[in-house]
Design an enzyme around this catalytic site. Structure first.
Site, PDB file in Angstrom:
ATOM      1  N   VAL A 178       0.855  -1.202   0.000  1.00  0.00           N
ATOM      2  CA  VAL A 178       0.000   0.000   0.000  1.00  0.00           C
ATOM      3  C   VAL A 178       0.888   1.249   0.000  1.00  0.00           C
ATOM      4  CG1 VAL A 178      -1.596   1.369   1.425  1.00  0.00           C
ATOM      5  CG2 VAL A 178      -2.002  -1.085   1.121  1.00  0.00           C
ATOM      6  N   ARG A 195       4.132   1.734  -0.734  1.00  0.00           N
ATOM      7  CA  ARG A 195       5.013   2.010  -1.878  1.00  0.00           C
ATOM      8  C   ARG A 195       4.216   2.255  -3.169  1.00  0.00           C
ATOM      9  NH1 ARG A 195      10.360  -1.640  -0.418  1.00  0.00           N
ATOM     10  NH2 ARG A 195      10.962  -0.344   1.365  1.00  0.00           N
ATOM     11  N   ARG A 247      -8.201  -4.198  19.409  1.00  0.00           N
ATOM     12  CA  ARG A 247      -9.665  -4.293  19.326  1.00  0.00           C
ATOM     13  C   ARG A 247     -10.162  -3.044  20.053  1.00  0.00           C
ATOM     14  NH1 ARG A 247     -10.025  -9.520  17.069  1.00  0.00           N
ATOM     15  NH2 ARG A 247      -8.622 -11.014  18.052  1.00  0.00           N
ATOM     16  N   GLY A 286     -14.676  -8.111  11.510  1.00  0.00           N
ATOM     17  CA  GLY A 286     -15.054  -7.001  12.387  1.00  0.00           C
ATOM     18  C   GLY A 286     -14.499  -5.689  11.852  1.00  0.00           C
ATOM     19  N   ASP A 342      -8.717 -16.864  10.239  1.00  0.00           N
ATOM     20  CA  ASP A 342      -9.947 -17.664  10.342  1.00  0.00           C
ATOM     21  C   ASP A 342     -10.563 -18.019   8.982  1.00  0.00           C
ATOM     22  OD1 ASP A 342      -9.538 -17.184  13.007  1.00  0.00           O
ATOM     23  OD2 ASP A 342     -11.129 -15.699  13.215  1.00  0.00           O
ATOM     24  N   ARG A 347      -4.216 -37.765  24.190  1.00  0.00           N
ATOM     25  CA  ARG A 347      -3.596 -36.516  24.655  1.00  0.00           C
ATOM     26  C   ARG A 347      -4.252 -35.348  23.910  1.00  0.00           C
ATOM     27  NH1 ARG A 347      -1.833 -39.562  27.833  1.00  0.00           N
ATOM     28  NH2 ARG A 347       0.315 -39.846  28.559  1.00  0.00           N
TER      29      ARG A 347
HETATM   30  P1  ADP Z   1     -11.318  -8.762  13.306  1.00  0.00           P
HETATM   31  O1  ADP Z   1     -11.237  -7.548  12.466  1.00  0.00           O
HETATM   32  O2  ADP Z   1     -10.037  -9.532  13.360  1.00  0.00           O
HETATM   33  O3  ADP Z   1     -12.518  -9.617  12.974  1.00  0.00           O
HETATM   34  P2  ADP Z   1     -12.773  -7.726  15.632  1.00  0.00           P
HETATM   35  O4  ADP Z   1     -14.021  -8.473  15.343  1.00  0.00           O
HETATM   36  O5  ADP Z   1     -12.326  -7.635  17.051  1.00  0.00           O
HETATM   37  O6  ADP Z   1     -11.509  -8.311  14.830  1.00  0.00           O
HETATM   38  O7  ADP Z   1     -12.950  -6.262  15.046  1.00  0.00           O
HETATM   39  C1  ADP Z   1     -11.878  -5.315  15.110  1.00  0.00           C
HETATM   40  C2  ADP Z   1     -12.406  -3.955  15.452  1.00  0.00           C
HETATM   41  O8  ADP Z   1     -13.281  -3.497  14.416  1.00  0.00           O
HETATM   42  C3  ADP Z   1     -13.263  -3.864  16.709  1.00  0.00           C
HETATM   43  O9  ADP Z   1     -12.483  -3.811  17.886  1.00  0.00           O
HETATM   44  C4  ADP Z   1     -14.008  -2.562  16.468  1.00  0.00           C
HETATM   45  O10 ADP Z   1     -13.180  -1.448  16.747  1.00  0.00           O
HETATM   46  C5  ADP Z   1     -14.251  -2.628  14.965  1.00  0.00           C
HETATM   47  N1  ADP Z   1     -15.609  -3.161  14.708  1.00  0.00           N
HETATM   48  C6  ADP Z   1     -16.035  -4.435  14.750  1.00  0.00           C
HETATM   49  N2  ADP Z   1     -17.374  -4.532  14.522  1.00  0.00           N
HETATM   50  C7  ADP Z   1     -17.802  -3.258  14.341  1.00  0.00           C
HETATM   51  C8  ADP Z   1     -19.084  -2.666  14.089  1.00  0.00           C
HETATM   52  N3  ADP Z   1     -20.201  -3.417  13.970  1.00  0.00           N
HETATM   53  N4  ADP Z   1     -19.141  -1.318  13.973  1.00  0.00           N
HETATM   54  C9  ADP Z   1     -18.038  -0.553  14.099  1.00  0.00           C
HETATM   55  N5  ADP Z   1     -16.807  -1.049  14.349  1.00  0.00           N
HETATM   56  C10 ADP Z   1     -16.681  -2.369  14.463  1.00  0.00           C
HETATM   57  O1  F6P Z   2      -9.745 -13.891  14.636  1.00  0.00           O
HETATM   58  C1  F6P Z   2      -8.461 -14.410  14.839  1.00  0.00           C
HETATM   59  C2  F6P Z   2      -8.396 -15.142  16.155  1.00  0.00           C
HETATM   60  O2  F6P Z   2      -7.074 -15.618  16.320  1.00  0.00           O
HETATM   61  C3  F6P Z   2      -9.404 -16.280  16.322  1.00  0.00           C
HETATM   62  O3  F6P Z   2      -9.012 -17.440  15.637  1.00  0.00           O
HETATM   63  C4  F6P Z   2      -9.429 -16.424  17.822  1.00  0.00           C
HETATM   64  O4  F6P Z   2     -10.643 -16.989  18.278  1.00  0.00           O
HETATM   65  C5  F6P Z   2      -9.294 -15.001  18.294  1.00  0.00           C
HETATM   66  O5  F6P Z   2      -8.684 -14.275  17.228  1.00  0.00           O
HETATM   67  C6  F6P Z   2      -8.455 -14.849  19.534  1.00  0.00           C
HETATM   68  O6  F6P Z   2      -8.467 -13.520  19.889  1.00  0.00           O
HETATM   69  P1  F6P Z   2      -7.450 -12.896  20.945  1.00  0.00           P
HETATM   70  O7  F6P Z   2      -6.110 -12.828  20.299  1.00  0.00           O
HETATM   71  O8  F6P Z   2      -8.020 -11.543  21.230  1.00  0.00           O
HETATM   72  O9  F6P Z   2      -7.399 -13.818  22.107  1.00  0.00           O
END
Ligand code: ADP
Ligand code: F6P
Length: 323
Positions: free
Chosen positions: A25, A27, A74, A106, A129, A247
């Protein structure tokens, strides 16, 4: 579109491949005469105004590194109207005309919120994931699969030497993709994923049958999002006296780290270039995706409203080939 300054941030769980995508992004944007600003720690850093210019040398030496050198977070505050307003204010104050958001599902929802506030945004999917709709593969998935494969191969050495069953638990949140593919490429006797659960009482007879067929060991790969707990399964196998001692190995965050694979570096590079190209062409509210061998642009509305489902045919393939 006349974009003078592009911002880039990484959000949510880190994944191998994020660093090479940041490099691409930065460069690509510099090549096209734009300025680039790196935002630290995702939406959290955006709200706090933690950002600084990135030059070509700043992204040197990161191509082969896992994690994200911009760091990630997050950020619950960004889910609030107040947090979102503050984020837009910071973008305006720093004269950022467009933003590249690199992260998981997210983060793509967060990116869409910014689009709704009038910000030009392109997303890049990054999450081990592989649960993001609109792309065959997200950044980090291939590296994670290679890590899982190596781990299960190593566990198999002990399993076969000691005639044991190993229950290996993978990350993946609610998505069974990593467990499903790992199970197939490692020849697991049983694959347990949330998308198609196996009743607890069906697990021991399967392993017992494998023992009766002359197997010297057994591998069960389970997604962390499956409803049985590893302890429950281990107890069920012990009580049924299946022939193997069991195990449990929970692989955890090991799977999220490490140098990105060749596949992830190339995908990250292509997606990083495509994200900046999209902004130059005036596209916004889209995410880069891999479809077959092509990089395509997917609407964030679709990305955030649709569910990516793993191909359950792999369950049958795994079952057939582990006889
Ligand atoms: P990932 O992006 O790895 O799925 P998260 O689900 O924790 O991780 O989302 C990352 C960040 O994106 C969240 O901490 C939040 O700041 C933002 N986010 C997630 N869902 C929403 C939403 N519905 N509206 C606004 N921001 C969001
Ligand atoms: O979304 C990536 C991930 O590693 C998932 O596989 C797992 O459930 C989660 O994040 C773990 O989150 P954290 O690093 O906040 O414990």
């Amino acid at each position: 579109m006349n974009i003078q300054t592009v911002g880039v941030l990484t959000s949510g769980g880190d994944a191998p491949g994020i660093n090479p995508s940041i490099r691409a992004v930065v460069r690509t944007a510099l090549y096209h005469g734009m300025n680039v600003i790196g935002v630290q720690e995702g939406f959290d850093g955006l709200i706090r105004g933690e950002m600084s210019p990135l030059r070509a040398r700043d992204v040197g030496g990161i191509l082969q590194r896992g994690g994200t050198f911009l760091r990630t977070a997050r950020c619950p505050e960004f889910k609030t109207k107040k947090g979102q307003r503050q984020a837009v204010r910071e973008l305006n104050e720093s004269r950022i005309d467009a933003l590249v958001v690199i992260g998981g599902d997210g983060s793509m929802r967060g990116a869409k919120v910014l689009v709704e506030q009038g910000v030009l945004v392109v997303g890049i999917p990054a999450s081990i994931d592989n649960d993001i709709w609109g792309t065959d593969m997200s950044l980090g998935v291939d590296t994670a699969l290679n890590t899982l494969m190596e781990a299960v191969d190593k566990l198999r050495d002990t399993a076969s030497s000691h005639q044991r069953a190993f229950l290996v638990v993978t990350m993946g949140r609610d998505c069974g993709y990593l467990a499903l593919i790992t199970g197939v490429i490692c020849g697991a006797e049983i694959i347990i994923i949330p998308e198609k659960e196996i009743p607890l009482e069906a697990i021991a007879p399967e392993i017992e049958a494998a023992y009766a067929r002359g197997k010297t060991h057994a591998i069960i790969v389970m997604a962390e999002g499956a409803s049985h707990s590893p302890d429950e399964i281990q107890r069920a196998l012990h009580e049924a006296d299946v022939g193997f001692e069991t195990r449990v190995t929970i692989l955890g965050h090991i799977v999220r780290g490490g140098s990105p694979s060749a596949f992830d570096r190339l995908l990250a590079t292509r997606m990083g270039v495509a994200a900046v190209d999209a902004l130059i062409e005036g596209k916004t509210g889209v995410m880069t995706g891999l479809r077959g061998r092509e990089i395509v642009l997917r609407d964030l509305d679709e990305v955030t409203s649709k569910q990516r489902e793993p191909n359950l045919h792999y369950l049958e393939i795994g079952r057939m080939l582990s006889r």
